[in-house]
Design an enzyme around this catalytic site. Structure first.
Site, mmCIF file in Angstrom:
data_model
loop_
_atom_site.group_PDB
_atom_site.id
_atom_site.type_symbol
_atom_site.label_atom_id
_atom_site.label_comp_id
_atom_site.label_asym_id
_atom_site.label_seq_id
_atom_site.Cartn_x
_atom_site.Cartn_y
_atom_site.Cartn_z
ATOM 1 N N GLY A 1 0.807 -1.224 0.000
ATOM 2 C CA GLY A 1 0.000 0.000 0.000
ATOM 3 C C GLY A 1 0.835 1.267 0.000
ATOM 4 N N ASN B 1 -8.587 3.660 7.902
ATOM 5 C CA ASN B 1 -7.988 2.557 8.653
ATOM 6 C C ASN B 1 -8.165 2.701 10.162
ATOM 7 O OD1 ASN B 1 -6.187 4.696 7.623
ATOM 8 N ND2 ASN B 1 -4.737 3.879 9.099
ATOM 9 N N GLN C 1 -8.050 -0.626 2.869
ATOM 10 C CA GLN C 1 -8.883 -1.214 3.935
ATOM 11 C C GLN C 1 -10.208 -1.756 3.399
ATOM 12 O OE1 GLN C 1 -8.185 -1.912 7.101
ATOM 13 N NE2 GLN C 1 -6.189 -0.918 7.194
ATOM 14 N N SER D 1 -3.294 -3.499 -0.831
ATOM 15 C CA SER D 1 -2.212 -4.159 -0.090
ATOM 16 C C SER D 1 -2.656 -5.566 0.327
ATOM 17 C CB SER D 1 -1.873 -3.332 1.152
ATOM 18 O OG SER D 1 -0.966 -4.038 1.957
ATOM 19 N N HIS E 1 -1.573 -7.790 2.638
ATOM 20 C CA HIS E 1 -1.596 -8.331 4.008
ATOM 21 C C HIS E 1 -2.809 -7.917 4.822
ATOM 22 C CE1 HIS E 1 -0.076 -4.785 6.446
ATOM 23 N NE2 HIS E 1 0.310 -4.389 5.256
ATOM 24 N N THR F 1 12.841 -7.197 -9.975
ATOM 25 C CA THR F 1 12.398 -8.578 -10.213
ATOM 26 C C THR F 1 11.084 -8.824 -9.493
ATOM 27 O OG1 THR F 1 14.680 -9.292 -10.422
ATOM 28 C CG2 THR F 1 13.046 -11.019 -9.955
ATOM 29 N N CYS G 1 0.401 1.835 12.695
ATOM 30 C CA CYS G 1 1.715 2.187 12.153
ATOM 31 C C CYS G 1 2.401 3.249 13.001
ATOM 32 C CB CYS G 1 1.596 2.722 10.726
ATOM 33 S SG CYS G 1 0.641 1.666 9.673
#
Ligand SMILES: Cc1ncc(COP(=O)(O)O)c(C=O)c1O
Length: 393
Positions: free
Chosen positions: A82, A160, A188, A208, A210, A246, A333
């Site tokens: 994200g 969030n 979210q 995102s 996760h 990559t 965070c």
């Protein structure tokens, strides 16, 4: 070494109510990723069959994701999550466009707020659009800020911290009429609310993995066909030169699998979580001098954000942790930072209330029993902290 099941059982003795911060990877996602790690580990740019197999894994994942999110495969660019997607979207547009003005909402994730502040320092015009006391954007005020110099507007789909859901379709229509590009951080909302990027009429969107039982460190940026952006990362020219490096094929396959799995019973699961959420809200409302932050109905099915007057949020989290309950105060965070959350500040919450905020975010592994236990513990912990507090209740 413990196997996955044993580890999961051990962890379930703890009540994890911080699913907005991150989620436990689904076992089926992990299996898919392990298969790719061990069998299809080639570099997608290599011409030999290992490379081509890896490329095929990635393109199948891209197609799957595009189908679920209502996009074209060529509109999906894989990123590291994200934060990168938000940076790539905002900088990618603002650095390319001659128009100098950026508008973002005042309750965006730090990966947008800090990017906007950085661009302001570099000479761009930035306006932080206000929200009302429920955390919903003031559209009229936003509209007044749009002028001929405005290049991009960024408003998150849902917040969030307080879970408020924004009128994204309305903002997108306004942006189209005013010929301004529109980005939304849908991190979210993905896998909780039906997202049809085509119908939402966005130019850019960030996802995102996760946040919905996928791996950390992988996400995507949706860029609508015809929208031009400058790359954030230069190098080997992967992802049609928009995102060099990559490709993280196991992560990408995991991201696609996680999205597919959550989509399978999203509606049913969200109804279940909504009931648990409402039970939590009802129970916590019974604590004196407590208040729900955010909108009562326009909120994510898994989000509860409460304030308890005269309580210190960090102490609350610590004592709840002793009781086996994992929660957060403010944004996960930045919860190590004693500063009051910018989101709670933006909704006009008094500092004394903002300090006592608690976010509980539900996930697919939470049960009603866990909610009952949580509702038993929180009032006791709040009372204990209030007895120690110098603030008079
Ligand atoms: C709304 C929102 N946007 C962006 C991010 C950043 O995502 P990531 O952790 O993948 O960098 C988060 C994560 O907390 C978030 O909640």
């Amino acid at each position: 070494m413990q196997n996955y099941e044993e580890r999961k059982c051990m962890q379930l003795k703890k009540i994890y109510l911080d699913n907005a911060a991150t989620t436990q990877v689904d076992e089926r996602v992990l299996e898919e990723m392990q298969r790719v790690f061990l069998e299809n580990y080639g570099n997608a740019s290599s011409l030999h069959s290992f490379g081509q197999n890896a490329l095929e894994e990635m393109e199948k994942s891209r197609e799957k994701i595009a189908r679920i999110l209502g996009a074209k495969p060529k509109e999906i660019y894989f990123t590291s999550g994200g934060t990168e997607s938000n940076n790539a979207a905002i900088k990618g547009i603002m650095n390319l466009n001659e128009k100098n003005k950026l508008i973002v909402s005042s309750i965006e994730h730090p990966s947008i707020i800090k990017t906007a502040e950085y661009l302001k320092e570099k000479g761009k015009k930035v306006f932080f659009a206000q929200v009302n006391e429920k955390g919903i954007i003031k559209i009229d005020e936003l509209e007044k800020q749009i002028d001929s110099n405005t290049s991009l507007i960024s408003v998150m789909h849902s917040n969030n911290e307080i879970g408020s859901i924004q009128p994204i379709k309305e903002i997108a229509e306004m942006c189209e009429t005013k010929k301004v590009l529109f980005h939304s951080d849908i991190v979210q909302s993905t896998a909780k609310i039906k997202i049809d990027l085509n119908k939402l009429n966005l130019n850019l969107a960030s996802v995102s993995g996760h946040k919905f039982y996928g791996p950390k460190g992988v996400g995507l940026l949706f860029v609508k066909e015809g929208t031009k952006i400058e790359p954030l990362i230069h190098g080997g020219g992967q992802e049609k030169k928009i995102r060099s490096g990559t490709e993280n094929i196991p992560g990408i396959v995991g991201l696609a699998k996680a999205l597919e799995l959550t989509e399978e019973n999203r509606e049913q699961e969200m109804n279940r979580q909504e009931k648990l959420r409402d039970k939590l809200i009802k129970g916590l409302n019974e604590i004196k001098k407590s208040k729900l932050n955010g909108h009562e109905t326009k909120r994510l099915a898994n989000n509860v954000n409460f304030s308890f007057f005269g309580v210190e949020g960090e102490a609350l989290i610590t004592l709840l942790d002793f009781e086996g309950i994992q929660a957060s105060t403010g944004s996960a965070c930045s919860s190590k930072n004693l500063k009051i959350s910018h989101v709670l500040e933006a909704i006009g919450l008094d500092h004394i209330w903002a300090h006592g905020s608690l976010r509980l975010s539900l996930g697919k592994n939470n049960t009603e029993k866990e909610i009952d236990y949580t509702l038993e513990k929180i009032p006791l912990v709040v009372e204990k902290l209030r007895k120690m507090s110098s603030v008079k209740i």
